[in-house]
Motif scaffolding. Sequence first.
Motif, PDB file in Angstrom:
ATOM      1  N   ALA A 150      77.287  -9.042  59.181  1.00 15.06           N
ATOM      2  CA  ALA A 150      77.730  -8.955  57.788  1.00 15.06           C
ATOM      3  C   ALA A 150      77.481 -10.280  57.073  1.00 15.06           C
ATOM      4  O   ALA A 150      77.042 -10.306  55.921  1.00 15.06           O
ATOM      5  CB  ALA A 150      79.212  -8.579  57.735  1.00 15.06           C
ATOM      6  N   PHE A 151      77.767 -11.386  57.741  1.00 18.82           N
ATOM      7  CA  PHE A 151      77.504 -12.723  57.189  1.00 18.82           C
ATOM      8  C   PHE A 151      76.012 -12.888  56.926  1.00 18.82           C
ATOM      9  O   PHE A 151      75.582 -13.282  55.833  1.00 18.82           O
ATOM     10  CB  PHE A 151      78.003 -13.770  58.205  1.00 18.82           C
ATOM     11  CG  PHE A 151      77.977 -15.191  57.726  1.00 18.82           C
ATOM     12  CD1 PHE A 151      76.782 -15.823  57.397  1.00 18.82           C
ATOM     13  CD2 PHE A 151      79.148 -15.933  57.641  1.00 18.82           C
ATOM     14  CE1 PHE A 151      76.761 -17.150  56.977  1.00 18.82           C
ATOM     15  CE2 PHE A 151      79.142 -17.256  57.223  1.00 18.82           C
ATOM     16  CZ  PHE A 151      77.934 -17.859  56.903  1.00 18.82           C
ATOM     17  N   TRP A 152      75.219 -12.572  57.930  1.00 14.07           N
ATOM     18  CA  TRP A 152      73.762 -12.706  57.849  1.00 14.07           C
ATOM     19  C   TRP A 152      73.192 -11.905  56.677  1.00 14.07           C
ATOM     20  O   TRP A 152      72.372 -12.396  55.889  1.00 14.07           O
ATOM     21  CB  TRP A 152      73.174 -12.245  59.180  1.00 14.07           C
ATOM     22  CG  TRP A 152      71.752 -12.591  59.457  1.00 14.07           C
ATOM     23  CD1 TRP A 152      70.806 -13.047  58.596  1.00 14.07           C
ATOM     24  CD2 TRP A 152      71.090 -12.491  60.733  1.00 14.07           C
ATOM     25  NE1 TRP A 152      69.604 -13.233  59.242  1.00 14.07           N
ATOM     26  CE2 TRP A 152      69.754 -12.897  60.556  1.00 14.07           C
ATOM     27  CE3 TRP A 152      71.505 -12.084  61.996  1.00 14.07           C
ATOM     28  CZ2 TRP A 152      68.817 -12.908  61.598  1.00 14.07           C
ATOM     29  CZ3 TRP A 152      70.582 -12.086  63.042  1.00 14.07           C
ATOM     30  CH2 TRP A 152      69.257 -12.510  62.846  1.00 14.07           C
ATOM     31  N   LEU A 153      73.628 -10.643  56.564  1.00  9.72           N
ATOM     32  CA  LEU A 153      73.114  -9.774  55.500  1.00  9.72           C
ATOM     33  C   LEU A 153      73.420 -10.340  54.114  1.00  9.72           C
ATOM     34  O   LEU A 153      72.603 -10.233  53.197  1.00  9.72           O
ATOM     35  CB  LEU A 153      73.735  -8.372  55.614  1.00  9.72           C
ATOM     36  CG  LEU A 153      73.211  -7.491  56.751  1.00  9.72           C
ATOM     37  CD1 LEU A 153      74.121  -6.284  56.954  1.00  9.72           C
ATOM     38  CD2 LEU A 153      71.786  -7.027  56.464  1.00  9.72           C
ATOM     39  N   ALA A 154      74.581 -10.959  53.972  1.00 12.78           N
ATOM     40  CA  ALA A 154      74.971 -11.457  52.649  1.00 12.78           C
ATOM     41  C   ALA A 154      74.402 -12.835  52.369  1.00 12.78           C
ATOM     42  O   ALA A 154      74.007 -13.142  51.247  1.00 12.78           O
ATOM     43  CB  ALA A 154      76.497 -11.491  52.532  1.00 12.78           C
ATOM     44  N   ALA A 155      74.367 -13.693  53.402  1.00 15.08           N
ATOM     45  CA  ALA A 155      73.927 -15.075  53.190  1.00 15.08           C
ATOM     46  C   ALA A 155      72.434 -15.241  53.428  1.00 15.08           C
ATOM     47  O   ALA A 155      71.858 -16.264  53.073  1.00 15.08           O
ATOM     48  CB  ALA A 155      74.702 -16.011  54.113  1.00 15.08           C
ATOM     49  N   ARG A 156      71.822 -14.257  54.066  1.00 10.92           N
ATOM     50  CA  ARG A 156      70.389 -14.273  54.346  1.00 10.92           C
ATOM     51  C   ARG A 156      70.014 -15.389  55.316  1.00 10.92           C
ATOM     52  O   ARG A 156      68.890 -15.878  55.318  1.00 10.92           O
ATOM     53  CB  ARG A 156      69.577 -14.354  53.041  1.00 10.92           C
ATOM     54  CG  ARG A 156      69.926 -13.226  52.079  1.00 10.92           C
ATOM     55  CD  ARG A 156      69.353 -13.409  50.703  1.00 10.92           C
ATOM     56  NE  ARG A 156      67.934 -13.162  50.623  1.00 10.92           N
ATOM     57  CZ  ARG A 156      67.369 -11.965  50.602  1.00 10.92           C
ATOM     58  NH1 ARG A 156      68.109 -10.870  50.691  1.00 10.92           N
ATOM     59  NH2 ARG A 156      66.059 -11.832  50.515  1.00 10.92           N
ATOM     60  N   ARG A 157      70.972 -15.812  56.130  1.00 13.10           N
ATOM     61  CA  ARG A 157      70.693 -16.736  57.222  1.00 13.10           C
ATOM     62  C   ARG A 157      71.720 -16.442  58.314  1.00 13.10           C
ATOM     63  O   ARG A 157      72.864 -16.074  58.024  1.00 13.10           O
ATOM     64  CB  ARG A 157      70.802 -18.200  56.780  1.00 13.10           C
ATOM     65  CG  ARG A 157      72.162 -18.571  56.284  1.00 13.10           C
ATOM     66  CD  ARG A 157      72.252 -20.017  55.796  1.00 13.10           C
ATOM     67  NE  ARG A 157      73.432 -20.127  54.949  1.00 13.10           N
ATOM     68  CZ  ARG A 157      74.672 -20.246  55.395  1.00 13.10           C
ATOM     69  NH1 ARG A 157      74.930 -20.301  56.689  1.00 13.10           N
ATOM     70  NH2 ARG A 157      75.694 -20.305  54.546  1.00 13.10           N
TER      71      ARG A 157
END
Lengths: 267, 267, 267, 267
Positions: free
Chosen positions: D40-47
Amino acid sequence: MSDNEISYPSSLGRSTRTTITLFDEQIQDLMGNVGFGELAFWLAARRRPTPEQVTLFEACLVALADHGFTPTAIATRMTYLSAPDSIQGALASGLLGGGSRFLGVTEDCGSYLAAAVDASGLGPDSTDDDWDELARRLVTEARETKRFIPGLGHPNHKDGDPRTPRIYEIAEQTGTYGPHLALFAAIGRVHPDIMGRTLPLNGAGVCGAALADLGLPVDLLRGFALLARTAGLVGQIAEEKLHPMAMDAYLHIDRHSTYIDPATDPQ
Amino acid sequence: MSDNEISYPSSLGRSTRTTITLFDEQIQDLMGNVGFGELAFWLAARRRPTPEQVTLFEACLVALADHGFTPTAIATRMTYLSAPDSIQGALASGLLGGGSRFLGVTEDCGSYLAAAVDASGLGPDSTDDDWDELARRLVTEARETKRFIPGLGHPNHKDGDPRTPRIYEIAEQTGTYGPHLALFAAIGRVHPDIMGRTLPLNGAGVCGAALADLGLPVDLLRGFALLARTAGLVGQIAEEKLHPMAMDAYLHIDRHSTYIDPATDPQ
Amino acid sequence: MSDNEISYPSSLGRSTRTTITLFDEQIQDLMGNVGFGELAFWLAARRRPTPEQVTLFEACLVALADHGFTPTAIATRMTYLSAPDSIQGALASGLLGGGSRFLGVTEDCGSYLAAAVDASGLGPDSTDDDWDELARRLVTEARETKRFIPGLGHPNHKDGDPRTPRIYEIAEQTGTYGPHLALFAAIGRVHPDIMGRTLPLNGAGVCGAALADLGLPVDLLRGFALLARTAGLVGQIAEEKLHPMAMDAYLHIDRHSTYIDPATDPQ
Amino acid sequence: MSDNEISYPSSLGRSTRTTITLFDEQIQDLMGNVGFGELAFWLAARRRPTPEQVTLFEACLVALADHGFTPTAIATRMTYLSAPDSIQGALASGLLGGGSRFLGVTEDCGSYLAAAVDASGLGPDSTDDDWDELARRLVTEARETKRFIPGLGHPNHKDGDPRTPRIYEIAEQTGTYGPHLALFAAIGRVHPDIMGRTLPLNGAGVCGAALADLGLPVDLLRGFALLARTAGLVGQIAEEKLHPMAMDAYLHIDRHSTYIDPATDPQ
């Protein structure tokens, strides 16, 4: 399909630099000449209703618009309490309760009657005796398969729903009475003998029968119940602004919460 | 507050074993005698509108009901494609786009005009010169603070929105013309001189002015735009059943997706 | 029931002036010690999962989180375009597509397998031959009644969905493999002979089987697919902020609209 | 732009006949190796976040997941009561309450702190004295303009919110403590002298500070609160199935409704 052949068909709203049309009618010609209920009918049925059809249609919308503190109204008020900046969210929250249990009877009843009418071969020239015979078959079948007939019975209005005779009256006055209302009335006449008790024909059900008689798509009747309810929910929000109750209801619920231990909880 | 003193106030729907009422009127007396638009007005304003007020109100609802393949209509059709079992979800999905950008102008314009009218001391007896003076002040202030005036300008109808003159015509014919429409017209007259270019008064804005003149709560005008749009979205679903386009549009988008690498992506 | 006896039972969140608890655990003890997926499992199943169960559970959530420009993602982006002030509305708009067609397979497959397992008397000690025999009966029955088996087949991944073998691998590694995955695998083995063609076991279906093996309520599996998708939709909104595409897609659709005349329209 | 040049950019989910990718990673490599919160973090922050960042992030999600019978939980249960066939509708109904009042504090606080940090020139090397000076300026300004500082104060946890010290503890243990948490702590230290009373730093606010320190987009923090709440609402629906309370709450409200006459109603 190449991209240049893509096309998305529609008869609804379009606009050019100087015009706005619906069904190829200029919007300025519709405004002031077509009522809002009339337009809603037209948009869904893709044909302009007669004034008599509009009268019955709007009577159904009025019958379904608001029923006070229903679960849907409470959801709208709770959402408005939490997010007063988003009226669209509060409305949507309430409409989402328009499902199988509380608001679905209109569509369920209309669809049920339409399937029975279509399969029966009966029509405008059929007599009350014809409809009674069909109704007897349906009620018997429902009893044997232990199914409910949608629109029959009401938790509160056990001696009759005041909306039901009024819809019949308006349908007769406007000449819009048709096979779905005829079959629904027949179910009302014959079920006590077969079921051994008398249940009322409820208002949501009779509206489903009326909307089906108006030729509206029976798999879309829930949409009209939702349109009616939107007006009610706007009213609920307007009232919540003036006379708030959602905070009190929320605090009541929160304060009467009791803990149950999942470990010892018989599931 | 003890539980026995809890009470939740409402003037809207109530029912007993034998009655259903709205505002203490019997539902069967409303059905067939009160139009659907009229009831929607009544529920929100808590007073029954005059026939003239109903005419202007319904003209606004007709003006706002549908605009074809808007983002809200597309959202409704996409949701219906994914979850055809839940019409309420498809409707709610579209209504949720009724926010600040595409559907909020009606409320923004009505609120803006109402604040200006209230602060001005002007009223029904004021002259066009009075309104022009106020409008000049507002447009100058907007230019200086680099703010938009809600309802002024349209991406498409640059030479005039066909709904705007029609609302003025209906308001004059029905005697419902009031200070909000007067001020909005004045803004239309004075802004070209001050701003150096001529922008159209758009249809969403003029409806906001008209609804404010009707005495509806200005912080709830978005609710009426949403009610109007509900009728349009029911029509969109009806059309999607007959002439589906959502699958084609989804496949078009999916097929024209191109990958961008977040690592090299200038954010 | 008198008002003083009213109580609303719950094991979930409660708070006092100094504490916040979930399932009577102090929130500060959960934070940092319980993962988010673990808590989601606990809240729904009302028991804390083992680390192995968490691994399989989160693998399912990862498998279901995002699939790019699906109808639900498009609905979210269209709603965000229209109402950027209301992120909750954009998320809700997308989740509402989580219905029967695109996102319901997880629940449909889990429920289907659970009903078959429960009726079969088979269990952890059953052999592959036992499961194959049951699967043969189910596939034959489906063919005869012309019903689809949920989770079997995929419009795109015709030669196999990459998520399916991975779920089996994780289930075996973590010792969470159970009867629902066993039966689903058997369906994969036996259906080509009976149906005359080979269909892949799809990823949504295998997740339904895995979630059922984890003991989660099978009539709530759609809830987990929706939780997974919420993470994907937050990502879609984040990307729409950086690399907007909704306006382009909307304009494409609007510009390729073609009028159809309802009067001459074969319905 | 000709149709053939249309492209819709995305780094998120894509699929071919044999592959499914997210950010060009094979889905089967993510499953079992990347946690759900991490994704979920990755999808939103793109890293991809570090394990330490995941720990703080998931602690925030756990802190925000459920608070029992909040207005949003009540909306979800009411909608589930009305439309049990549509779990997506019940979830969406609750999420729609995630607006300005009850669930918006996380985003409001994160945005407020981010704006102040950005304008201040302070950073990782600044001292507590630097932060205190900035905080004094902000609190003084808030008092003078009669504005609230988001995240300061709580209706219930007047002596301290148990989540707040825990977030600080986790941030320090994981080395993720940054300027937003530093400024928020400083506000906690300096406001009593300026305001003349001591208010707690609340849990929603501290999560906003922590999420901002993690580098997540501050105008999307509400999205994470909503993701957390989705897990809570799935739990609320699971509990409503086992221990229903919505019908009782609805009946309580309906029975304690009292009529108010709009005609004599001082508005």
